[in-house]
Design an enzyme around this catalytic site. Sequence first.
Site, PDB file in Angstrom:
ATOM      1  N   ASP A 429     -21.280 -17.598  19.015  1.00  0.00           N
ATOM      2  CA  ASP A 429     -20.053 -17.563  18.216  1.00  0.00           C
ATOM      3  C   ASP A 429     -18.902 -18.214  18.981  1.00  0.00           C
ATOM      4  O   ASP A 429     -18.983 -18.437  20.193  1.00  0.00           O
ATOM      5  CB  ASP A 429     -19.716 -16.108  17.865  1.00  0.00           C
ATOM      6  CG  ASP A 429     -18.716 -16.034  16.707  1.00  0.00           C
ATOM      7  OD1 ASP A 429     -18.454 -17.053  16.045  1.00  0.00           O
ATOM      8  OD2 ASP A 429     -18.193 -14.919  16.471  1.00  0.00           O
ATOM      9  N   GLU A 432     -16.465 -23.478  18.789  1.00  0.00           N
ATOM     10  CA  GLU A 432     -15.883 -24.741  18.254  1.00  0.00           C
ATOM     11  C   GLU A 432     -15.303 -25.612  19.363  1.00  0.00           C
ATOM     12  O   GLU A 432     -15.182 -26.822  19.116  1.00  0.00           O
ATOM     13  CB  GLU A 432     -14.800 -24.385  17.224  1.00  0.00           C
ATOM     14  CG  GLU A 432     -15.369 -23.814  15.936  1.00  0.00           C
ATOM     15  CD  GLU A 432     -15.948 -22.399  16.070  1.00  0.00           C
ATOM     16  OE1 GLU A 432     -15.460 -21.643  16.933  1.00  0.00           O
ATOM     17  OE2 GLU A 432     -16.896 -22.086  15.340  1.00  0.00           O
ATOM     18  N   ASP A 574     -16.829 -17.070   8.647  1.00  0.00           N
ATOM     19  CA  ASP A 574     -16.029 -15.909   8.232  1.00  0.00           C
ATOM     20  C   ASP A 574     -15.540 -16.077   6.797  1.00  0.00           C
ATOM     21  O   ASP A 574     -14.425 -16.524   6.544  1.00  0.00           O
ATOM     22  CB  ASP A 574     -14.847 -15.735   9.192  1.00  0.00           C
ATOM     23  CG  ASP A 574     -15.310 -15.462  10.619  1.00  0.00           C
ATOM     24  OD1 ASP A 574     -16.507 -15.137  10.807  1.00  0.00           O
ATOM     25  OD2 ASP A 574     -14.496 -15.579  11.545  1.00  0.00           O
TER      26      ASP A 574
END
Length: 956
Positions: A429, A432, A574
Amino acid sequence: MSKKPSIILLLALCATAVAGTPADAVQWSSYTVDHSQSIAGGLAYTTQVSLSSDALQEYGPSFQQLSVQVTPETAQRLHVRVTPVGQQRWEVPESLVPRPGAEASLSSEQLSYDVLDLAEGHPFALHVIRKADGANIFDTRGHRFLFKDQYIELTTALPADADVYGLGEFTNPKGLMLPRDGTKLALWARDISCANEYANLYGSHPFYIQTNADGSSHGVLLLNSNGMDVSANATALTFKVIGGLVDLYFFTGPTPEEVVRQYHAVIGRPALPPYWSLGLHQSKWGYSNLEYMQEVVANYSAAGLPLETIWSDIDYMHNRFRNAEFDPHRYPVHAMSSFVEGLNSKGQHWVPILDAGVAVSNGYSAYEEGGKDNIWIRDHSGEETFVGQVWPGPAVFPDYMSAPGVAPWLQKKIQRFHAQVPWSGLWLDMNEASNFCSGMNCKPDVAVASNMHWLDMQVPKDGNISVLYKMLSTCVMKCEQPEPSNSLAFPPYAIQNYKGPGQPREAPLSSNAISPTAMHADGSLEYDAHNLYGAAMAKSHYEAAVEVTRKRPFLVSRSTFPGAGRYTAHWTGDNAGNWENLFYSIAGVINSNIWGMPMVGADICGFIDATQDGDPWLNDNRLPDAEYEELCNRWAQAGAFYTFSRNHMGYPARHHEFYRWPSVAAAAGKAYGLRYQLLTYIYSSLFLAHSSGGTVLRPLFFTSPGDTAARHAQQQWMVGDGVLVSPVVTPGTVSISPYFTPGAWYSTWDYSRIHIEGDVGQAVQLDVPLGDIAVHYRGGTIVPLQQYAVVTRDVRVSPVTLVVALPSGTAAEDAAAGVVPPYAAEEFCRSSRQENADRLVACGVLFMDGEEDAPVVTSDNSLQAQFVTVAASDARSGSVTSRVIAAGGDAAAKLQIAAVHVLGVSSSSDAAHLAVRVNGVEVSANDVEFDGATGVLKVSGLQLAAGQSLELHWST
Ligand SMILES: *[C@@H]1O[C@H](CO)[C@@H](O)[C@H](O)[C@H]1NC(C)=O
Ligand SMILES: *[C@@H]1O[C@H](CO)[C@@H](O)[C@H](O)[C@H]1NC(C)=O
Ligand SMILES: *[C@@H]1O[C@H](CO)[C@@H](O)[C@H](O)[C@H]1NC(C)=O
């Protein structure tokens, strides 16, 4: 001096006829063709072009000379690279996307495309056509072509009646097809809720498919990792890129599924996930301690629902959220380890999260060892470690792309973690990579004492740590801000980086990211490599996980780039708990399949408990409880047909494990009951994608690409070649009118048949009371069905029923109707259809291996069988035969075919004269059941090893 290969001379004649005169050049192209040169013997050649006029000088000067390398790589794939002469430019490293190169002994007659307009003296244009019909694949004529240091502009013509899709990652409120209103879509990996429409999200996939009005399709990849905007209007599609190269691959299809396969041959075919990962997953950010998680597992079991895997979000982490370290009070290692061993012994699994950032924290081994191993991304000066902030607070970021020490560092960390508690997979997670601070050389802001007390804060055992979480998602560091003149932080062209609702677009590149000025070990800049962080992290974790577990890894990554699917599954991020987001998930999972990540799902019932992307901590605009229950009911059923099926929710969200409401538990029980019977079918479909490329979850119109109405059937999707899912995605709905393309479709629930005649599809009204979902088998497929069990381990070895869904038309009739029949891309099926053009043909595939989950599938450790049914055109007689490709491992020994159900047998068949023979032996009448009214023939009582060949004949 110009020595052209003959292909160019030929095409030049053609070009003269269509292109404008050189005098027109100044009005559009900035470059003029100088000369072409063939490259040593093959079909490849290089053309040099020179700047004739410059435009948009506010973005810097254009390069004077470009080299255009044209390389036909396969009959269906063309590679064109445009590089400035004498300049070293950033490009996507081969370590992440190895380039396949050209096939040997390719001849120009084999090519399905032509390249036009590279004639000397002409304005430079990339003009690629499909040979068969002359249609444009790519055509920059009449549009600006600019190549500057920090700005590349490239436009291709698009027919108004073509559809374009596949670019991302972003949430398109209209569904799959790209907007044609000029909306600029940015590609710049960003940690932001996917409930935000048109925002640049976690992954960057500069690839699109164009499906023309007649259904013929091609694909285009711009293999470039720099930030970019892409937009399409009624007549054109434009890339505006802030670095790198023009590195284009064209794929000529001509079906959409063939385009995807051809694309995956370049970026790498997807990893095969382990079988168990197809089971139901439950997760929540906010399972505050082990006891709580144990209750969730127990409550699933008490509700009779098949929970396969319980996940841990960051809650398990020790002191300020150290990755891979357990909180000693809330998740003590010894208790965790016996909990997980208990799960494993029952066939269940545990998957924890790992965040990209590593906490700056003394005494934290991953941090201390990483410093010694010199693996952190560095500040632009190259001297200081780049520090930002993620959940751990101050954090450093491992350089997965190029630090030589990163692999051993990661392996050690993963090994230690696995030795403590045997995780079955890893969830990657914030990669990015997300950074809650913007700027360079960040330091903890000790001046702000109120921001700092969390450094010492202990998480209470009951786990109400919302204060802590909330504080940590606000930057508490002090960072240097780059000068406005810093062209890496502020390139002359600002892409549409999305910061949040109501905020201006064009947020700086550093917003919520590692500073673009930061540097990797090999000297590459974060400016260029930002979009690759997730893919590099996934690759490193895949390799470390294979070393540590010796099993096929199961990874799920939020950030991705072309090629990441070789290592990881994906979830759409999300999302929000509302009806819109249920709908968005359909295009979300289909896009991921196009991008080579067929194992994908959206957070079922929604991550953020709000109807809009509000503050997740406030849960503003929630659906009322009763409607939320209805949403979760419908979402449980739709989500049962994602390949990766996980119920997950955010910290402050209402609990929505399926057992929380009896109605939702019942709906989930029904849908997962069917999913589990289809597990082996889904696994086999994933195996096909793994071995040949292509999608598993795909749009309905892939079955009939020329049917434009089917392109608007965006509330449905196919699972593999044989199963159509038509969920309810709107409130208060008990009747829907899903679309069906031509042919026969059979309800999975009662085998009732829908027959669409002719060559266009139609909508058919169906009743779907709350708790029901419409799922159909497509005529022409053979689906292996197994028996439900609460864990996949037991489904896997259960007896197989082959469901043979007969098509309504012969192979020749299907071809005339323009449909793409099931398994059209599989040679065994294509040839069966060719040989039996006047008959009904159905095909299927069965892939299975054993619980060892070997990292590499071979014919020694797996069972691979192909099934073909050929029936008379009146469907009164026919055969089902199997061809066993591999019969290795314990799967082959364990798996049995116990029954065959043939759907669509002619209703004029006479039950009294029915004869069924299996492998030459007549089947007892007691084991044969035929219902002339429904056309369903059921043969049971078989005990056939799936690893041995089968030949069943029926006749009436
Ligand atoms: C579409 O975009 C192209 C390229 O930017 C532009 O030249 C053209 O004028 C646009 N067409 C319309 C109808 O806006
Ligand atoms: C589990 O079920 C029990 C009994 O219904 C309930 O009291 C408890 O709150 C549930 N716990 C969780 C975590 O779902
Ligand atoms: C947790 O604490 C916050 C603030 O301290 C409070 O607003 C919230 O209601 C608490 N949550 C629960 C579930 O008790």
